[in-house]
Write an enzyme that holds these catalytic residues in place. Sequence first.
Site, PDB file in Angstrom:
ATOM      1  N   ARG A  88       2.489  -8.238  11.688  1.00  0.00           N
ATOM      2  CA  ARG A  88       1.621  -8.031  10.476  1.00  0.00           C
ATOM      3  C   ARG A  88       1.791  -9.294   9.746  1.00  0.00           C
ATOM      4  O   ARG A  88       2.953  -9.871   9.603  1.00  0.00           O
ATOM      5  CB  ARG A  88       1.526  -6.648  10.138  1.00  0.00           C
ATOM      6  N   GLY A  89       0.903  -9.239   8.631  1.00  0.00           N
ATOM      7  CA  GLY A  89       1.042 -10.032   7.459  1.00  0.00           C
ATOM      8  C   GLY A  89       1.807  -9.619   6.380  1.00  0.00           C
ATOM      9  O   GLY A  89       2.161  -8.157   6.631  1.00  0.00           O
ATOM     10  N   PHE A  92       8.870  -7.689   3.507  1.00  0.00           N
ATOM     11  CA  PHE A  92       9.434  -6.563   3.952  1.00  0.00           C
ATOM     12  C   PHE A  92       8.638  -5.232   3.183  1.00  0.00           C
ATOM     13  O   PHE A  92       8.188  -5.764   1.916  1.00  0.00           O
ATOM     14  CB  PHE A  92      10.985  -6.821   3.254  1.00  0.00           C
ATOM     15  N   TYR A  94       8.905  -0.506   2.983  1.00  0.00           N
ATOM     16  CA  TYR A  94       9.416   0.292   3.514  1.00  0.00           C
ATOM     17  C   TYR A  94       8.620   1.620   3.934  1.00  0.00           C
ATOM     18  O   TYR A  94       7.413   1.628   3.582  1.00  0.00           O
ATOM     19  CB  TYR A  94      10.298   0.888   2.404  1.00  0.00           C
ATOM     20  N   HIS A  95       8.925   2.201   4.959  1.00  0.00           N
ATOM     21  CA  HIS A  95       7.972   3.329   5.292  1.00  0.00           C
ATOM     22  C   HIS A  95       8.888   4.673   5.515  1.00  0.00           C
ATOM     23  O   HIS A  95      10.112   4.555   6.102  1.00  0.00           O
ATOM     24  CB  HIS A  95       7.321   3.196   6.707  1.00  0.00           C
ATOM     25  N   ILE A 164      -0.347  -3.290   1.628  1.00  0.00           N
ATOM     26  CA  ILE A 164      -1.330  -3.839   2.789  1.00  0.00           C
ATOM     27  C   ILE A 164      -0.689  -4.814   3.292  1.00  0.00           C
ATOM     28  O   ILE A 164      -0.159  -5.785   3.164  1.00  0.00           O
ATOM     29  CB  ILE A 164      -2.613  -4.417   2.039  1.00  0.00           C
ATOM     30  N   GLY A 165      -0.673  -4.498   4.822  1.00  0.00           N
ATOM     31  CA  GLY A 165      -0.122  -5.511   5.644  1.00  0.00           C
ATOM     32  C   GLY A 165      -1.119  -5.559   7.017  1.00  0.00           C
ATOM     33  O   GLY A 165      -1.115  -4.665   7.786  1.00  0.00           O
ATOM     34  N   CYS A 194       7.790  -6.527  -0.700  1.00  0.00           N
ATOM     35  CA  CYS A 194       7.076  -7.737  -0.351  1.00  0.00           C
ATOM     36  C   CYS A 194       7.177  -8.808  -1.297  1.00  0.00           C
ATOM     37  O   CYS A 194       6.464  -9.646  -1.596  1.00  0.00           O
ATOM     38  CB  CYS A 194       5.501  -6.967  -1.016  1.00  0.00           C
TER      39      CYS A 194
END
Length: 238
Positions: A88-89, A92, A94-95, A164-165, A194
């Site tokens: 993805r764009g 870094f 976190y999830h 957003i990525g 990010c």
Amino acid sequence: MLAEPLSPELQKLRRDDDRPVEWAVATRPVDYAAAEAFMEARVAAIAAGEAGEMVWLLEHPPLYTAGVSARDEDLLDAGRFPVHRTGRGGQFTYHGPGQRVAYVMLDLNRRGRDVRAFVRGLEQWLIGGLAQFGVTADVREGRVGVWVERKGAGWSREDKIAAIGVKVRKWVSFHGVSLNVEPDLDHFGGIVPCGIQEHGVTSLVDLGVLAAMDEADAALKTSFHHLFGATVETASPL
């Protein structure tokens, strides 16, 4: 805000027929690699005309992901959580539990073929969802994601509340957005989110909005309908 007419840029994001988007919500944490494998297969099927569009809402176990622009020095604690390199764009992020991840698999062939407008639509989707909780959010020039301004006596700062990525292949989108509902904000400390060091991270609960995940989902669905069109509920694939 949702009653406002869409700009011409955003109007073209609505599908050119009436086919609804499948809307799936996972009820338990989903392994990241398994989710990515599903997206790869689904995007190929959409591009081949063998499957319909889908928005998939889920949570992941705690992990870090690195987008194509990620810099190694922004991974501050490599041993804290698993790190997944992804196509993805972005950089870094976190999830983890308490964060609503929404993977957005839309056929941009039917929605204007404009990636810039699509990203703008994702931003407005999040902003519209947050507005339903009385949270004023916006975007910032040169910074990816959605931000809130916080003020007190003699101070102010801007914190990121949603990331957003995305990636687009054969004009079909995948990956998507993440909204901080009630994650452990300390978990962001293992990365420079990010690539932005001078600003913080927040969540709905951190802002004093005691929203449950299903309430956040309902707000996101209402905002999605306004921008992208109708949905139909379907079972989570995992």
